[in-house]
Enzyme design. Structure first.
Site, mmCIF file in Angstrom:
data_model
loop_
_atom_site.group_PDB
_atom_site.id
_atom_site.type_symbol
_atom_site.label_atom_id
_atom_site.label_comp_id
_atom_site.label_asym_id
_atom_site.label_seq_id
_atom_site.Cartn_x
_atom_site.Cartn_y
_atom_site.Cartn_z
ATOM 1 N N GLU A 47 0.844 -1.195 0.000
ATOM 2 C CA GLU A 47 0.000 0.000 0.000
ATOM 3 C C GLU A 47 0.879 1.244 0.000
ATOM 4 O O GLU A 47 1.567 1.524 0.980
ATOM 5 C CB GLU A 47 -0.908 0.007 1.229
ATOM 6 C CG GLU A 47 -1.766 1.268 1.337
ATOM 7 C CD GLU A 47 -2.498 1.382 2.654
ATOM 8 O OE1 GLU A 47 -2.802 2.524 3.064
ATOM 9 O OE2 GLU A 47 -2.760 0.341 3.290
ATOM 10 N N ARG A 51 0.365 10.365 0.517
ATOM 11 C CA ARG A 51 0.724 11.417 1.469
ATOM 12 C C ARG A 51 1.873 12.268 0.965
ATOM 13 O O ARG A 51 2.271 13.233 1.638
ATOM 14 C CB ARG A 51 1.109 10.797 2.822
ATOM 15 C CG ARG A 51 0.014 9.978 3.456
ATOM 16 C CD ARG A 51 0.461 9.400 4.776
ATOM 17 N NE ARG A 51 -0.472 8.387 5.265
ATOM 18 C CZ ARG A 51 -0.281 7.668 6.358
ATOM 19 N NH1 ARG A 51 0.810 7.850 7.089
ATOM 20 N NH2 ARG A 51 -1.171 6.764 6.730
ATOM 21 N N LYS A 135 -11.151 -1.696 6.302
ATOM 22 C CA LYS A 135 -9.990 -1.323 7.100
ATOM 23 C C LYS A 135 -10.490 -0.851 8.467
ATOM 24 O O LYS A 135 -11.417 -0.036 8.534
ATOM 25 C CB LYS A 135 -9.218 -0.210 6.400
ATOM 26 C CG LYS A 135 -8.080 0.382 7.220
ATOM 27 C CD LYS A 135 -7.362 1.455 6.416
ATOM 28 C CE LYS A 135 -6.251 2.098 7.221
ATOM 29 N NZ LYS A 135 -5.464 3.050 6.401
#
Length: 226
Positions: A47, A51, A135
């Site tokens: 993943e 950011r 998640k």
């Protein structure tokens, strides 16, 4: 020389490996050697979080040069990010939370997705919409294994990838729960090792992480994300 054919989307993020590395990359040049180290250590799903400005370029590099990796994007918080991630080659999407618009975009992406939840009401709302894999974030702060264990009784159809504050010491307890398919974490990609290009250390940490879960949760198991 012909390029390799793109791999089909993963059926489920939860069954690729017991641990999903959560990667923050400041330099896209690190993406390919990092991905190769993680795959060599037994963690094929990666993943890459949205950011940093380098994130999408990193996804494109991994998708194009490391076909044995299953690269996805995380920290997806807008429909536009979901579209940009899949356009870059992401084979799954992960969000810290969800809205109706974001869920529609992830569902329409054509790849598996894990919308983020932290309350029972959010879980029920997703189950109503046909989503069973989620998640759980921020895992430790939101109640950890005790909270997930409490959800397993009334909501056994929901399964989770807990992420947030999990390390090698706590991961096995999460992975022992019947409603946990994998855990997300970044301990196998320490920032100092990435900055130093110490791919051997990262491969070693990945191998240790890959050994934390039961054999039934290793790559190749079945399942569906939608």
């Amino acid at each position: 020389m012909t390029s390799p054919l793109p791999s089909p989307p993963a059926a489920s993020v939860l069954h690729l490996a017991p641990v999903l590395p959560v990667v923050v990359l400041a330099d896209a040049a690190d993406a390919v050697p990092l991905a190769r180290a993680l795959v060599a250590g037994g963690l094929p799903a990666i993943e890459v979080t949205l950011r940093t400005p380098a994130a999408l370029e990193a996804v494109r590099a991994i998708a194009g040069e490391v076909p044995e990796a299953v690269v996805g994007v995380g920290t997806v918080v807008t429909p536009e990010q979901a579209e940009a991630g899949t356009a870059a080659g992401a084979r799954f999407l992960v969000s810290p939370g969800w809205t109706e618009a974001l869920l529609a975009a992830m569902r329409g992406s054509g790849v598996p997705f894990l919308p983020g939840v932290s309350t029972a009401s959010e879980v029920v709302a997703l189950l109503e919409r046909g989503v069973r894999e989620m998640k759980f974030f921020p895992a430790q702060a939101a109640g950890g294994t005790a909270y997930l264990r409490s959800l397993a009784g009334p909501l056994p159809q929901a399964r989770f990838c807990p992420t947030g504050g999990i390390g090698p010491e706590t991961a096995p307890e999460y992975l022992s729960l019947p409603n946990v398919g994998c855990v997300g974490g970044s301990w196998m990609v320490p920032a100092e090792a990435v900055a130093a290009g110490d791919w051997g250390r990262i491969e070693e940490l990945a191998r240790a992480a890959a050994g934390l879960g039961p054999a039934g949760r290793l790559r190749g198991a079945g399942g569906t994300c939608r």
